[in-house]
Design a protein around this motif. Structure first.
Motif, short mmCIF file in Angstrom:
data_model
loop_
_atom_site.label_atom_id
_atom_site.label_comp_id
_atom_site.label_asym_id
_atom_site.label_seq_id
_atom_site.Cartn_x
_atom_site.Cartn_y
_atom_site.Cartn_z
N SER A 289 0.74 -1.12 -0.08
CA SER A 289 -0.19 0.12 -0.02
C SER A 289 0.86 1.20 0.21
O SER A 289 0.50 2.29 0.38
CB SER A 289 -1.11 -0.21 1.21
N HIS B 110 -12.56 -0.21 1.35
CA HIS B 110 -11.24 -0.16 1.65
C HIS B 110 -10.59 -1.62 1.11
O HIS B 110 -11.36 -2.61 1.19
CB HIS B 110 -10.83 -0.01 3.37
N CYS B 111 -9.33 -1.58 0.60
CA CYS B 111 -8.70 -3.00 0.38
C CYS B 111 -7.32 -2.61 1.04
O CYS B 111 -6.86 -1.89 1.09
CB CYS B 111 -8.63 -3.15 -1.06
N SER B 112 -6.85 -3.98 1.63
CA SER B 112 -5.56 -4.00 2.43
C SER B 112 -4.49 -3.76 1.75
O SER B 112 -4.35 -4.30 0.80
CB SER B 112 -5.75 -5.26 3.56
N ARG C 231 1.33 -7.89 -0.91
CA ARG C 231 0.00 -8.21 -1.20
C ARG C 231 -0.35 -8.97 -2.64
O ARG C 231 0.67 -8.43 -3.45
CB ARG C 231 -0.93 -7.12 -1.05
N SER D 80 -8.60 0.96 6.92
CA SER D 80 -8.94 -0.30 7.59
C SER D 80 -9.99 0.03 8.57
O SER D 80 -9.63 1.18 9.37
CB SER D 80 -7.70 -1.20 8.07
N ARG E 148 -1.81 -11.10 7.83
CA ARG E 148 -3.20 -11.39 7.74
C ARG E 148 -3.67 -12.88 7.74
O ARG E 148 -4.55 -13.45 7.28
CB ARG E 148 -4.10 -10.71 6.66
#
Ligand SMILES: [Zn+2]
Ligand SMILES: [Zn+2]
Length: 467
Positions: free
Chosen positions: A180, A416-418, A203, A387, A233
């Protein structure tokens, strides 16, 4: 002859400080700040005392108590012996605080290797906030602090993906990964015992997931003797998420209103920045940024790969906050911020509020005092694109956000996307890379990797693992 010692990122998310020793060569993989460890002792009104230099950090275990790594001025203040640094380099995976910030304490003769875009971000961060002892990554001022002292610059070496370089007995190959924040890298490090791989933060559901795949391919190819992987995660339930979905959902709600729109997201995440910048343009709205975030535009627009607009872009408006007299006088704005003052595209809260259907404000909770000046009409839209809260402190902030929204009768939307890979993606990546030993870091659930491998080492802090 080759070993790994973990001084941070052990059963915690972030704070990575991994010492790699090979023959006479010693490098740290990241030297980050551990938020959880800091929060165990400190909070809003109790902080490590800067007047005590590094002592509070050492005593409370926020930085490891090892010799030959810290700044002379701090060692002197602590009554410790001053000695030449015994570390040959720091390899910084990316610009997030939990990987970068405690480089601040390290000796300036230790070179810091980082990606080109990572360097731009750190320069923007340096400009946008005042100096603190916990964020002096590119340069520092000796303590005790004297305002007249010139900052001492660290030795910074930048790279892009695939640039191989040597440090003592090691050869290092950084490979870009998707995270991110731009300028994020994993490392393949060729030691005298064989190659090791370190993922940094990764990710596989982001817009640039191919970069992470490039890393996985390369890591697999070299058959590492050790893989150090993040596992943020690893134990979380999978849900559908992607930047595309954030775009679709947010674009829809944005197109349905002619009221003010606020988007709350992390500005260092250039994918998210791009998402909201696009939504603004598509809805014929100017993209309003805070002065602090304008520094990111100024620096990140220098990297053409990132496709970030500069501060003079026709679609950008810079929000001028009230300072000093509260009357927007020239003399109210000092230092670096002055340069934004004379731009034609600087607007006050009142100017912004006069065009509710023509602006999308990248203004989040920490600048909600702007709402007092903007007086949004009932039904203004707040998009929370970060988040959801995962600890008590964040829940309190969430309650405060809700109180503000309630006060101004605003509507809230969450999307949102992590920045971190989903559990199943991590398991797949690690299975694919293989390797003789697995060291999970940056996770509270290292055991979750037992689902796919027996070769796991459940790391303990400060223990030396021979490879
Ligand atoms: Zn991290
Ligand atoms: Zn990160």
């Amino acid at each position: 002859m080759t070993s790994l010692t973990f001084y941070g990122g052990v059963n915690e998310i972030g704070g990575n400080k991994i010492l790699l020793e090979d023959k006479d060569t010693k490098v740290f993989l990241d030297f980050g700040k551990s938020f959880s460890r800091r929060a165990r002792f400190f909070e809003e009104f109790i902080n490590p005392r800067t007047a005590n230099g590094i002592v509070d950090f050492l005593t409370m275990g926020l930085v490891p108590d090892i010799q030959g790594i810290y700044r002379d001025d701090l060692m002197k203040m602590a009554g410790r012996k001053i000695q030449k640094p015994e570390i040959d380099a720091v390899l910084l995976s990316h610009a997030h605080s939990d990987h970068a910030d405690y480089i601040s304490f390290l000796h300036e003769d230790i070179p810091v290797y980082m990606g080109k875009a990572c360097h731009l971000i750190l320069r923007a961060l340096e400009q946008r906030a005042s100096r603190t002892i916990e964020r002096e990554i590119l340069n520092y001022k000796p303590r005790p602090y004297n305002i007249k002292d010139e900052p001492i610059e660290r030795k910074i070496e930048t790279f892009t993906t695939g640039d191989k370089f040597k440090i003592g007995s090691l050869e290092v190959e950084p490979i870009h990964v998707d995270h991110s924040v731009p300028g994020a890298y994993g490392f393949i490090i060729y030691t005298s015992e064989g190659p090791i791989a370190y993922t940094g933060d990764i990710r596989l559901h982001g817009t640039k997931s191919q970069m992470t795949r490039d890393f996985i391919e390369k890591a697999k190819e070299v058959k590492p003797i050790a893989l150090i992987t993040e596992g943020t995660r690893i134990a979380e339930e999978a849900r559908e998420e992607s930047e595309e979905l954030v775009y679709k959902e947010s674009a829809k709600v944005a197109s349905e209103t002619d009221n003010l729109i606020f988007a709350d997201f992390n500005f260092k995440d250039v994918d998210r920045l791009g998402t909201f910048f696009t939504i603004a343009k598509e809805n014929d709205r100017k993209f309003v940024v805070k002065i602090n975030d304008a520094y990111f535009l100024k620096y990140l627009s220098q990297d053409k790969h990132l496709d970030v607009p500069n501060i003079d872009d026709e679609n950008i408006i810079i929000y001028l906050p009230k300072r000093g007299s509260g009357a927007y006088q020239d003399s109210d704005y000092k230092g670096n911020d002055k340069e934004f003052l004379d731009l034609h595209n600087t607007w006050t809260a009142e100017q912004i509020a006069a065009r509710p259907d023509k602006v999308l404000c990248a203004i989040g909770f920490y600048s909600f005092t702007a709402l007092i000046d903007m007086k949004p009409k009932s039904g203004a839209l707040y998009i929370h694109s970060a988040s959801e809260p995962y600890n008590e402190e964040q829940e309190l902030s969430q309650d405060r956000i809700d109180a503000w929204l309630d006060h101004f009768s605003m509507n809230k939307f969450q999307s949102h996307c992590s920045g971190h890979a989903r559990g199943k993606d991590l398991l797949e990546a690690v299975s694919k890379i293989g390797g003789k030993m697995l060291f999970p870091v940056h996770t509270e659930h290292p055991k979750a990797y037992e689902a796919i491998t027996q070769k796991i080492t459940l790391i303990e802090e400060g223990v030396k693992y021979h490879l």
